[in-house]
Design an enzyme around this catalytic site. Structure first.
Site, short mmCIF file in Angstrom:
data_model
loop_
_atom_site.label_atom_id
_atom_site.label_comp_id
_atom_site.label_asym_id
_atom_site.label_seq_id
_atom_site.Cartn_x
_atom_site.Cartn_y
_atom_site.Cartn_z
N PRO A 2 0.84 -1.21 0.00
CA PRO A 2 0.00 0.00 0.00
C PRO A 2 0.87 1.25 0.00
CG PRO A 2 -0.78 -1.58 1.61
CD PRO A 2 0.52 -2.11 1.11
N GLU A 3 0.51 2.21 -0.82
CA GLU A 3 1.25 3.47 -0.87
C GLU A 3 0.46 4.54 -0.12
OE1 GLU A 3 3.38 4.23 -4.51
OE2 GLU A 3 3.25 2.14 -5.14
N LYS A 52 3.24 5.82 4.84
CA LYS A 52 2.63 4.49 4.82
C LYS A 52 2.20 4.00 6.20
CE LYS A 52 5.43 3.16 0.80
NZ LYS A 52 6.37 2.16 0.26
N ARG A 322 13.82 -4.02 -5.41
CA ARG A 322 12.46 -3.73 -5.88
C ARG A 322 12.48 -3.55 -7.39
NH1 ARG A 322 8.96 -1.74 -2.09
NH2 ARG A 322 7.39 -2.24 -3.67
#
Length: 332
Positions: A2-3, A52, A322
């Site tokens: 989730p951002e 976040k 990432r």
């Protein structure tokens, strides 16, 4: 993961439905039993999101800190504010929700009316939102309350009318006020927290003094709060910036433009529930973009597909463990 937009939306839901009310707290899974016992019966006094992470304050100077991480999410049911994105996700908030939002799907209230169409905007409506697509939007009448626990729920918070189930978080801890402030102090600026101009200056200073690639700096929550893989790729493409450029070599005006674009995109994400990063869409294109990631982003998750601007194949590489998506021509 989730951002920032998702966490701000979750905080808004808690502000609407929990602040000012006592909560019944439990840990059906058992992994937060002691913490839930301390929270049980306390009145929620405030809630805020920073990047976040969400911080929920209860009476007695006790703070709940939640970091959803890769797999965390909140499931809401009962009396909640329903909008198309929440309805499409069956009440789940926190996960990226790349499945999209169906803007045409009706959201029924307890009178059987489309609560969006009937008054032209989201409203509080007593809806029981379940995991099953088949039961989405069912009116609360006749539905079991409290709702049954589904799966591994770390923490359940309930008022008389609203239930929030937390599952799979990276962090779910109680903090003193000093501990909470110390956590926030370690985070970079968030456009929705504090003075936006001061945030810009902090961001510019943090980027311009580092030799680290800008792609890594944007993901560093001590540099700027809330940006994850999706927003990182899209912000860099929109700035036509090579992701490997050291922060100190990025022109100051470009760094400022990155911050101001983040301010804009975060606000759009909070309001729509989707990481909408393409501009000037027709109504048909906008509906398609809300519904499908393939129509929503410039480069994210488009490995090997032609760039929407120059036609060059979008590249996927790994940086900082990432995935990074970018166009080697537009971002040369």
């Amino acid at each position: 993961m989730p951002e920032g937009h998702s966490v701000h939306r979750i905080a808004r839901q808690f502000a609407r439905n929990f602040v000012g009310r006592p909560v019944a707290a439990s840990s059906p899974q058992g992994r937060f039993a002691e913490g839930a016992a301390l929270l049980d019966g306390r009145v929620v006094e405030s809630v805020q999101a920073v990047g976040k992470q969400m911080f929920l304050e209860t009476e007695g100077d006790l703070w709940l800190r939640v970091h959803l991480g890769l797999y965390g999410a909140w499931d809401f049911s009962g009396e909640i504010l329903v909008d198309p994105t929440i309805a499409s996700a069956n009440g789940r908030m926190g996960q990226t929700n790349q499945r999209g939002t169906d803007l045409e799907a009706p959201i029924l209230d307890d009178a059987g009316e489309n609560s969006l169409a009937s008054i032209g905007a989201p409203r509080k409506t007593r809806v029981h939102v379940r995991m099953s697509e088949a039961t989405k939007g069912l009116a609360d009448e006749g539905v079991e309350w409290p709702p049954p626990v589904v799966g591994q729920v770390r923490l359940r918070l309930m008022t008389e009318a609203t239930c929030a189930d937390l599952r799979g978080p990276t962090a779910c801890v109680l903090q003193t006020p000093d501990e909470m402030l110390a956590t926030v102090a370690k985070l970079g600026p968030d456009p929705l927290v504090g003075d936006v101009d001061e945030g810009e200056e902090r961001f510019v200073a943090a980027v311009r003094r580092r030799a680290v690639p800008i792609a890594l700096l944007l993901m560093d929550q001590a540099v700027v709060s809330g940006i994850g893989n999706v927003y990182r790729a899209e912000l860099l493409f929109r700035a036509q910036l090579n992701p490997h450029t050291p922060g100190r070599d990025v022109p100051e005006e470009t760094v400022r433009a990155l911050w101001r674009d983040w301010v804009r995109l975060l606000a759009i994400g909070v309001e729509t529930g989707q990481m909408m990063t393409m501009d000037d869409l027709s109504p048909e294109q906008y509906r398609a973009a809300m519904a499908h990631r393939d129509d929503r982003h410039w480069v994210y998750h488009r490995t090997g597909l032609p760039c929407r601007v120059c036609g060059t194949a979008i590249v996927l590489e790994e940086i900082g463990a990432r995935k990074l998506y970018w166009c080697p021509r537009c971002q040369a």
